[in-house]
Design an enzyme around this catalytic site. Structure first.
Site, mmCIF file in Angstrom:
data_model
loop_
_atom_site.group_PDB
_atom_site.id
_atom_site.type_symbol
_atom_site.label_atom_id
_atom_site.label_comp_id
_atom_site.label_asym_id
_atom_site.label_seq_id
_atom_site.Cartn_x
_atom_site.Cartn_y
_atom_site.Cartn_z
ATOM 1 N N ALA A 193 -30.484 -20.096 -37.494
ATOM 2 C CA ALA A 193 -30.707 -18.764 -36.931
ATOM 3 C C ALA A 193 -30.902 -17.771 -38.058
ATOM 4 C CB ALA A 193 -29.522 -18.333 -36.067
ATOM 5 N N CYS A 194 -31.839 -16.834 -37.866
ATOM 6 C CA CYS A 194 -32.061 -15.775 -38.840
ATOM 7 C C CYS A 194 -32.109 -14.444 -38.098
ATOM 8 C CB CYS A 194 -33.345 -16.012 -39.632
ATOM 9 S SG CYS A 194 -34.864 -15.823 -38.665
ATOM 10 N N PRO A 195 -32.102 -13.312 -38.796
ATOM 11 C CA PRO A 195 -31.996 -12.027 -38.110
ATOM 12 C C PRO A 195 -33.084 -11.757 -37.088
ATOM 13 C CG PRO A 195 -31.498 -11.750 -40.432
ATOM 14 C CD PRO A 195 -31.982 -13.157 -40.264
#
Length: 718
Positions: A193-195
């Site tokens: 997951a990334c921003p």
């Protein structure tokens, strides 16, 4: 669906500047000039804000600056083949290929899926080579369109793999390498997951997937990105030897992995060193002292439900518990500050100050008009102190009342957030504040939060014209969802909910004798039923929502009942496992029992969870019996408590601390005796107390356990 990239968005062999800020600004200008963004400056600012969180340079001379932006009206890809190269923070040097991935702040799922398809293609060397070899902007557009919208291939049987890796959206698997002795039969689960959930999320997943295939390790990846995610099956998680968190943000539903060996880093490391992370995961799985996902194993496992969607009941539970979990810190901070205010200044600190003609309380008047150089004098009121203690009490009370003012808005706001994500926060908080204004209180917060969440979710799914998409998240959703939810609260629901809340208050204040004891029994049972779970939280919220600075007797008795009953389970298990009959418990349980003394005294019901998880049929009913006993005593005696947490350490906020503690000890004794008797019937001692050290030694002995001459039956020679 409109194309993501056109020839207007391509710059070949171009000098766009000597740093990434200049390159991103020029690419944002291409997007804005093509009519796909309302302004280049806003898009540039959003992309650089994302860049500040983590560099977007990738190994191999690639850069993928990306963002969600309210300025973007149409999902777009701007591409540049840079000459000279520009540094985007990749470990192997500057980049000559740069994609600006620009997504609307609330882009639809179809466009986001195409954007992530490009991100995943950039890990394939052949695609990157074709971008470098392309001779025209038209060829670049064709290459990208083929990746994000590939032609449909004839249906074929799915390849059979053994020990391969799986991830949603991954390319067809290649034959896995022959498993090594250390990887054979081992499986790992991973979350990425990334921003923004557009690029790094999926590229990290694909890098881990490819590396696992090469190593012959079975890997299952959950991508928590913009295109949605399918949660890993609970059975897959339970069988995994370890878990990898390749994340730049928090992991959703992290409790599912509680107790698993853990390797965690950002998405960039998973993209740069996937093999290393997999080897580390295999190593930590074999290390008994290695890092673990916090929590009790199995406590947070997601329930199995039919299909890919959770049941309606579990969704409603998730919404309400999300609101409650965000509300409780306001309760704890506000309640304890008010309790300290009472300790320092005395209970009359919340009464109206006659010097202000009743317009302000003593607390507010002293906090606003006095300071450490001008302390309030003796007010001449029984049990109310002036001077330094009075001023400190006034400050604590005012701060606590301010924190309490957020209780219902936070409850409603985060219920709406659980339903609609970020679009639900504003209408949820507003409808919570409106609930207080119309007197609907926490009942209005519960109902209003659900209405606000669904209103925001509904509006966020509207398909608006391109010119209006940029206004949807910042104007349209907050305005209309707030108008709908708060309007319904004022016009339709406010009066009946306020009447219901007033009736509930009158009922609580009128409880005496048998009815009070019955309510104490019910609250005691609820507090001990699931030890920090939804039933426990429901009883706690019921108590804390009535706990204000000016609370009357009924709610204060409820608060005392709930806290006292919640202290019983850890104390009862500590009593049974350390004093009454330690032989019934394993050495680990006896150690937990020692810690449970302090946990129980501090009102941390979860201290009994290890015992309940190991033997729920004997432990939980016994704890409920002890909690009901304490609840009945506290409610029957009418004991009051003005603090929402703290256990025996907030004795100063109890109307009668001696009777309160006595009630807790009686309930703990009843629960401890009950669980000891329950465990004694039809069971052999888990480990004799006098043999605990020997058992521990045997467990740690690396030698095979074989019976030797003279060894007792069932015991190994040592």
């Amino acid at each position: 669906m409109s194309a993501l990239i056109t020839t207007e968005l391509v710059a070949l062999d171009a000098d766009l500047g000597h740093d990434k800020d200049a390159v991103v600004r020029r690419l944002a200008g291409l997007v804005a000039a093509s009519g796909r963004a309302t302004g280049a400056d806003d898009l540039h600012a959003d992309a650089m804000a994302r860049e500040a969180k983590a560099a977007t340079g990738l190994p191999g001379g690639i850069a993928i600056p990306h963002c969600r932006s309210a300025a973007v009206t149409q999902a777009s890809l701007a591409f540049a083949r840079l000459d000279p190269k520009v540094d985007f923070g990749a470990p192997d040097g500057p980049a000559d290929l740069a994609f600006l991935i620009a997504a609307p702040e609330h882009g639809d799922a179809d466009h986001l899926t195409l954007l992530t398809a490009l991100a995943r293609a950039l890990v394939r060397p052949e695609f990157v080579a074709s971008l470098r070899a392309a001779g025209s902007a038209e060829e670049i557009v064709t290459l990208v369109q083929d990746v994000v919208s590939p032609p449909e291939a004839p249906a074929a049987a799915a390849p059979q793999t053994t020990g391969g890796a799986t991830a949603a959206g991954a390319t067809a698997p290649t034959p896995a390498a022959e498993p090594t002795p250390t990887t054979a039969g081992r499986s790992i689960v991973a979350v990425s997951a990334c921003p923004t959930g557009i690029a790094h999320t999926y590229m990290a997943a694909d890098k881990l997937t490819a590396a696992a295939k090469e190593m012959g390790v079975e890997l299952h990846v959950e991508t928590q990105g913009s295109s949605g995610s399918t949660p890993l099956d609970p059975s897959v998680i339970s069988q995994a030897a370890a878990v990898i968190f390749a994340v730049d943000v928090g992991v959703k539903d992290r409790d599912r992995f509680a107790g698993k060996p853990l390797v965690q880093s950002g998405t960039k490391r998973a993209m740069n060193e996937p093999e290393v992370m997999i080897r580390e995961a295999l190593a930590v799985a074999d290390d008994p002292n290695g890092r673990r996902v916090p929590g009790t194993a199995g406590a947070g496992a997601a329930p199995a439900v039919s299909g890919d969607r959770p049941s309606t009941g579990s969704e409603i539970r998730r919404w309400l518990l999300t609101g409650v979990s965000y509300m409780i810190p306001f309760v704890a901070a506000g309640g304890l500050l008010i309790a300290l205010g009472f300790l320092f200044a005395g209970y009359p600190i919340v009464n109206a100050d006659p010097t202000t003609d009743g317009a302000q309380s003593y607390a507010l008047n002293w906090a606003l008009n006095n300071d450490f150089t001008d302390l309030p004098g003796d007010p001449g009121v029984d049990y109310l102190r002036g001077g330094l203690l009075g001023y400190l009490g006034a400050l604590c009370t005012v701060l606590g009342q301010a924190a309490f003012g957020f209780l219902v808005p936070a409850l409603a706001g985060y219920i709406a957030y659980a339903i609609a994500d970020r679009p639900g926060i504003v209408p949820g908080f507003v409808v919570g504040a409106v609930s207080l204004t119309v007197g609907a209180g926490f009942l209005g917060g519960l109902v209003g939060g659900i209405i606000a969440g669904f209103a925001a979710l509904w509006i966020s799914r509207w398909k608006l014209p391109a010119f209006a998409r940029g206004l949807q998240p910042v104007v349209i959703i907050p305005l209309l969802a707030t108008l709908i939810s708060s309007g319904i609260m004022v016009v339709l629901l406010g009066r009946p909910l306020a009447a219901a809340l007033e009736g509930l208050g009158d009922f609580l204040n009128g409880l005496t004798g048998t009815s009070a004891v019955l309510l104490g029994v019910i609250l005691g049972l609820m507090m001990c039923f699931d030890l920090g779970g939804p039933v426990n939280k429901a009883a706690y919220v019921f108590a804390t929502t009535g706990l204000t600075a000016a609370a009357t007797s009924g709610p204060l008795v409820i608060m005392a009942t709930v806290m006292a009953a919640g202290m019983v389970p850890p104390l009862a298990m500590a009593l049974s496992s350390t004093l009454l009959r330690p032989r019934l418990y394993t050495p680990a349980e006896r150690d937990n029992g020692k810690a449970a003394w302090l946990l129980g005294a501090s009102f941390i019901s979860e201290g009994a969870i290890p015992f309940a998880a190991a033997d729920p049929l004997r432990v939980i009913p016994s704890m409920m019996l002890g909690g009901a006993t304490t609840g009945a005593i506290v409610a029957g005696l009418g004991l009051e408590l003005r603090a929402p947490h703290g256990g025996v350490f907030v004795f100063f906020a109890m109307s009668n601390a001696v009777l309160f503690i006595l009630a807790v000890l009686i309930g703990a004794a009843v629960g401890g005796i009950a669980v000891t008797l329950a465990k004694s019937i039809g069971r052999k001692p888990a480990v004799p107390a006098e043999d605990a050290d020997l058992t521990t030694d045997l467990a740690d002995d690396p030698r095979p356990a074989t019976a030797g001459p003279g060894a007792p039956a069932g015991r190994p020679a040592h």
